[in-house]
Scaffold this motif. Structure first.
Motif, short mmCIF file in Angstrom:
data_model
loop_
_atom_site.label_atom_id
_atom_site.label_comp_id
_atom_site.label_asym_id
_atom_site.label_seq_id
_atom_site.Cartn_x
_atom_site.Cartn_y
_atom_site.Cartn_z
N GLY A 135 0.70 -1.27 -0.12
CA GLY A 135 0.10 -0.12 0.10
C GLY A 135 0.86 1.13 0.18
O GLY A 135 0.55 2.20 -0.84
N ALA A 136 1.75 1.59 1.01
CA ALA A 136 2.38 3.00 0.99
C ALA A 136 3.93 2.63 1.53
O ALA A 136 4.01 1.80 2.43
N HIS A 137 4.68 3.41 1.23
CA HIS A 137 6.21 3.31 1.62
C HIS A 137 6.34 3.19 3.11
O HIS A 137 7.16 2.43 3.53
N THR A 138 5.57 3.88 3.86
CA THR A 138 5.92 3.83 5.56
C THR A 138 5.40 2.64 6.03
O THR A 138 5.72 2.34 7.12
N GLU A 139 4.54 1.91 5.46
CA GLU A 139 3.88 0.75 6.07
C GLU A 139 3.38 0.90 7.40
O GLU A 139 3.88 0.07 8.30
N PRO A 140 2.55 1.75 7.59
CA PRO A 140 2.12 1.96 8.85
C PRO A 140 1.08 1.04 9.57
O PRO A 140 -0.18 1.82 9.75
N TRP A 141 1.09 -0.12 9.35
CA TRP A 141 0.20 -1.07 9.67
C TRP A 141 0.60 -2.52 10.37
O TRP A 141 1.80 -2.69 10.25
N THR A 142 -0.14 -3.08 10.95
CA THR A 142 0.01 -4.51 11.47
C THR A 142 -1.39 -5.14 11.18
O THR A 142 -2.34 -4.95 11.62
N PHE A 143 -1.07 -6.30 10.58
CA PHE A 143 -2.19 -7.24 10.27
C PHE A 143 -2.17 -8.50 11.38
O PHE A 143 -0.99 -9.20 11.28
N VAL A 200 -6.82 -5.20 11.45
CA VAL A 200 -6.03 -4.28 10.67
C VAL A 200 -5.74 -3.35 11.72
O VAL A 200 -6.63 -2.50 11.82
N PHE A 201 -4.31 -2.85 12.09
CA PHE A 201 -3.98 -1.88 13.21
C PHE A 201 -3.34 -0.91 12.31
O PHE A 201 -2.42 -1.20 11.49
N LYS A 202 -3.52 0.31 12.47
CA LYS A 202 -2.87 1.49 11.90
C LYS A 202 -1.89 1.74 12.92
O LYS A 202 -2.02 2.09 14.46
N GLN A 203 -0.54 2.07 12.68
CA GLN A 203 0.51 2.59 13.40
C GLN A 203 0.28 4.09 13.35
O GLN A 203 0.81 4.49 12.41
N THR A 204 0.06 4.71 14.53
CA THR A 204 -0.11 6.15 14.55
C THR A 204 1.35 6.76 14.46
O THR A 204 1.79 7.82 14.03
N TYR A 205 2.42 5.87 14.82
CA TYR A 205 3.92 5.98 14.61
C TYR A 205 4.50 4.84 14.55
O TYR A 205 4.11 3.81 15.34
N TYR A 217 3.40 9.60 8.46
CA TYR A 217 2.44 10.54 7.84
C TYR A 217 1.37 10.02 6.99
O TYR A 217 1.47 8.99 6.59
N TYR A 218 0.42 10.85 7.31
CA TYR A 218 -1.01 10.14 6.78
C TYR A 218 -1.22 8.61 6.78
O TYR A 218 -1.69 7.87 5.99
N ASN A 219 -1.01 8.22 8.00
CA ASN A 219 -1.04 6.85 8.50
C ASN A 219 -2.53 6.19 8.16
O ASN A 219 -2.53 4.96 7.91
N ALA A 261 0.75 0.52 22.23
CA ALA A 261 0.03 1.69 22.47
C ALA A 261 -0.10 2.37 21.13
O ALA A 261 -1.09 3.33 21.03
N ASN A 262 0.96 2.54 20.38
CA ASN A 262 0.89 3.27 19.17
C ASN A 262 -0.10 2.59 18.04
O ASN A 262 -0.12 3.33 16.93
N GLU A 263 -0.47 1.50 18.43
CA GLU A 263 -1.38 0.85 17.21
C GLU A 263 -2.84 0.92 17.69
O GLU A 263 -3.36 0.74 18.62
#
Length: 295
Positions: A135-143, A200-205, A217-219, A261-263
């Motif tokens: 999806g995106a280069h920062t890969e701000p996710w955890t499945f 699907v968890f978004k990583q805020t950082y 950015y734009y997580n 906690a960041n997820e």
């Protein structure tokens, strides 16, 4: 009489002061009441029960990050190598055929709440998530993929407890009425039945191995793109799901699954084959002219 004539101006001044204070106090009370009414009205107008409170924190980059020494540059290597890139170039006839084939495949995708317990290879899920991870280069996710029956049941218990509160209290009559035609409620049997649950968890950082934090950015947009690829990949292999966003379940599920906690939980997908008696609402999609504008 002389004394009275002397006191009369004094009494008049005192009376004027008393009346003045009374009027001033009345005006302050009215102003405070009006302000309170506006605040209450604004809070009601801003009330959005469909917004998960857990997702609202840490979604924007704040100045505090710049003050915190634990943050590092997102791309530390200023001399990041750029490599050539190209894609296959198809004849126009092939492009048209492939575009039609893709649309035909994806147009069969529906939200399915009746899922078969029939198993299928874990490698299918692995490949589907590999696709979503593009999806995106920062890969701000955890499945988080859950197949353990006990953990699935704990997830169902958490979701159903919160969803009952949502339906009975948080969502309001209009939202519940709008959902009635879909025949959905807080009972989520598919969370036990589906062979796999994908959370699907978004990583805020990001958190690096050295403990430092990396800005994502734009997580939420990035993870949303990834979820679109995930749904397409599931459809491509003949599996079904229903896109669920269990309101206010994120913190409990994060603790259950031992996520940091960041997820923040963005979406929960039960995945499997459709049940033999599965049904879906007979909804119609908008025509192209209603969703596309040519300029």
């Amino acid at each position: 009489m002389a004394l009275l004539s002397v006191l009369t101006p004094v009494l008049a001044v005192v009376l004027c002061l008393v009346v003045g204070f009374m009027l001033l106090g009345s005006r302050k009370t009215k102003t405070a009441s009006t302000s309170s009414g506006k605040t209450e009205g604004a809070s009601k107008a801003d009330f959005r029960p469909w917004v998960d409170q857990d997702l609202q924190d840490d979604t924007e980059i704040t100045a505090k990050e710049d003050e915190d020494g634990d943050w590092v540059d997102t791309i530390e290597d200023e001399d990041l190598l750029h490599v050539p890139h190209s894609t296959p170039r198809y004849p126009e006839e092939t492009m048209l055929r492939r575009s039609r084939d893709m649309y035909t495949l994806m147009n069969q995708r529906r939200s399915v709440r009746f899922i078969s317990p029939e198993p299928f290879p874990q490698e299918v899920i692995d490949n589907v998530i590999r696709t979503a991870g593009i999806g995106a280069h920062t890969e701000p996710w955890t499945f988080v993929v859950v197949s353990d029956p006990e953990t699935k049941h704990q997830i169902r218990r958490i979701v159903e407890e919160e969803e009952e509160v949502n339906y009975r209290q948080r969502m309001g009559d209009k939202w519940v009425h709008d959902l009635a035609k879909l025949k959905t409620n807080w009972i989520k049997e598919y969370l036990d039945v589906a062979p796999y649950l994908i959370l699907v968890f978004k990583q805020t950082y990001g958190i690096l191995p050295n403990g430092k934090k990396k800005t994502h950015y734009y997580n939420e947009i990035s993870v949303s793109i990834s979820c679109g690829l995930l749904l397409a990949a599931l459809q491509n292999v003949g599996l079904v799901t229903v896109t669920t966003t269990p309101l206010n379940c994120g913190p409990q599920l994060r603790l259950l699954l031992k996520r940091p906690a960041n997820e923040k939980l963005l979406i929960l997908l039960p995945v499997g084959y459709p049940a033999s008696d599965a049904t879906v609402p007979d909804l119609k999609r908008k025509p192209l002219d209603d969703i596309m504008v040519r300029i």
